[in-house]
Scaffold this motif. Sequence first.
Motif, PDB file in Angstrom:
ATOM      1  N   VAL A   1       1.060  -1.551  -0.193  1.00 13.73           N
ATOM      2  CA  VAL A   1       0.162  -0.404  -0.025  1.00 13.73           C
ATOM      3  C   VAL A   1       0.744   1.445   0.258  1.00 13.73           C
TER       4      VAL A   1
ATOM      5  N   ILE B   1      -5.368   6.738  -1.949  1.00 17.37           N
ATOM      6  CA  ILE B   1      -4.631   5.422  -1.312  1.00 17.37           C
ATOM      7  C   ILE B   1      -3.630   6.494  -0.174  1.00 17.37           C
TER       8      ILE B   1
ATOM      9  N   ILE C   1      -5.760   5.232   2.483  1.00 19.99           N
ATOM     10  CA  ILE C   1      -5.748   3.950   2.884  1.00 19.99           C
ATOM     11  C   ILE C   1      -4.293   3.487   3.904  1.00 19.99           C
ATOM     12  N   GLU C   2      -3.519   4.379   3.227  1.00 20.20           N
ATOM     13  CA  GLU C   2      -2.422   3.877   3.922  1.00 20.20           C
ATOM     14  C   GLU C   2      -1.906   4.020   5.798  1.00 20.20           C
TER      15      GLU C   2
ATOM     16  N   LEU D   1     -11.307   1.000  -2.161  1.00 24.39           N
ATOM     17  CA  LEU D   1     -11.021  -0.074  -3.500  1.00 24.39           C
ATOM     18  C   LEU D   1     -11.602  -0.554  -5.210  1.00 24.39           C
TER      19      LEU D   1
ATOM     20  N   VAL E   1      -4.601  -2.971  -6.781  1.00 30.81           N
ATOM     21  CA  VAL E   1      -5.490  -2.866  -6.015  1.00 30.81           C
ATOM     22  C   VAL E   1      -6.051  -4.531  -6.273  1.00 30.81           C
TER      23      VAL E   1
ATOM     24  N   PHE F   1      -5.009  -3.943   0.494  1.00 27.56           N
ATOM     25  CA  PHE F   1      -5.756  -2.697   1.086  1.00 27.56           C
ATOM     26  C   PHE F   1      -6.727  -2.939   2.545  1.00 27.56           C
TER      27      PHE F   1
ATOM     28  N   HIS G   1      -6.096  -2.737   5.655  1.00 26.54           N
ATOM     29  CA  HIS G   1      -5.378  -1.421   6.155  1.00 26.54           C
ATOM     30  C   HIS G   1      -6.616  -0.675   6.388  1.00 26.54           C
TER      31      HIS G   1
END
Lengths: 427, 157
Positions: free
Chosen positions: A333, A365, A368-369, A378, A408, A415, A418
Amino acid sequence: MATTQTETLYVQHFGKDQNRKLDYYLSQMNGYEAAKKALSMNQDDIIGEVKKSNLRGRGGAGFPTGMKWGFIPKQSPKPKYLVCNADESEPGTFKDRDLMRYTPHLLIEGMLIGGYAIGAHIGYIYIRGEYTREAKLLNEAIDEAYAKGYLGKNILGTQFSFDLTVHRGAGAYICGEETALLNSLEGKRGEPRVKPPFPAQAGAFGGPTIVNNVETLCAVPFILSRGGEWFSALGKVEKSGGTRLFSVSGHVKKPGVYEINAGSMTLRQLIYDVCGGILNDKKLKAVIPGGSSAPVLTADEIDVIADIEPMAKIGTMMGSAAVMVVSEDYCVVKLLQRIAKFYAHESCGQCTPCREGTRWMEDIIHRIEHGHGRTQDLDLLLNISDNIAGKTLCALGDAAAGPVSSFVKKFKADFEAHIRGEKCPNA
Amino acid sequence: MAKRLSQKFYDEMKKLEPRYPTKVALLLPALHAAQDEQSWLAPDIMDEIAEYIGIHPAQVREVASFYTMYNLKPVGKYHIKVCTNVACCLLGADEIVEHVEKKLGIKCGETTPDKRFTLMEEECLGACGTAPAMMLNDDYLENLTIEKMDKIMGSLA
């Protein structure tokens, strides 16, 4: 090692300072003999030889070089140009740097032959701005070539004249795209042009122009001196001749530039047999096989022959043959976030889907990270990447979309973990 | 307007002029040459380039601002550009940037108050086989570690 490698063209000349000089090129590399031969040949026969060689562009697109040269009109009211794309901006790629710093005369000879074949009397080497030292080395080599009559007027006593100039870029990934490069050469912002017209009809300064990568042009003297059929036979898969320079980086024991016969081995062989396997004997997590634009491969997808068509068949690309290897303990990620940041930074901003989409993907992203991802993110990422790919003037849009959708889809569990706020499964 | 660019700059441009079919193609080479002697592209320097080429000053700014290598703000004596793209990140470039930020007390994109150091993050430098890599002014430094970084910075006067 399952390679049939018996002979390399380039790598034996890498790594030593004296190789840069003309006397080395003349005494050790049969220097300018191919040009002598070419200048006594009919131009169509040269292009025919290059066609026979199955040389395909080494910059990333893999277009057949001989066919490209054949697109240049015979007669043109405007001057024709040969431009070498030495921008080498695709992340992960560093092979052209070695060609330019260790074998600059090979590139000059390749351009001289190419210029003669397409009827161009002016050539430019568009080199990325960061390669300050390499630009200096090229200029020194060009000065040597002028002094000995390999460039300039009436080359080797013929009617043919060819001038070659190094033109430095100034830090823009997009200038590796050929029409952006031409704008940059003309003193403009490096924004890609609408095609058609293609550069072969109207390129640099409005004249018919061929743009070739450094490695592509460096292959030309070999093709002329030893024949298209010989070069073609170096390739071990159909429609792909010669040897290829791979730039291998990331989590491998022996990163570097490797030369192998086109199509002679799989990615697994390259990574484990040639490059010594994964750093610290960790497990392999992912491979980005053709520069950061190439859709990612998982550890069980690397038994593919490392060449243009086999890689395309499994939904990724050979690109510039820049192989980036990722071991199990690096967070994918985080990695994708870095790639997305790059494309958002480098989008030139002309096309809305790319300008807006790359920034938007980077934001998503990033969240998400950093533990703020949402369940619907997603799908949203796939939707955005789908709305960029194929909907922009140049390939930067596709280049930005490919990594996002492939990461993804192939590393969905990472993902999702996370997004659920769990500790990263890798790091 | 008093000229600030040197005779050397104008001589270099004169030499390049016949290499291009248009004068505006000299814009990137001119910006490089000007930056080489001035370290950054001040507004009056860009105006002088515009006058030399014969284009509007806005056209010079439009182009200069497109490319990241042209410094539109003053930079320090040592311009450190650490690559943080994929290959370098995989091998610890982030930690190197963090370390330098702490050491210099500045963030990426900033210059130290004594004007000695400017720190920047750079996109792929094309030195991935010897990652992590950085540029120090015009030179590449490769295979970086935190210890090596300390040594490099310690050697800079």
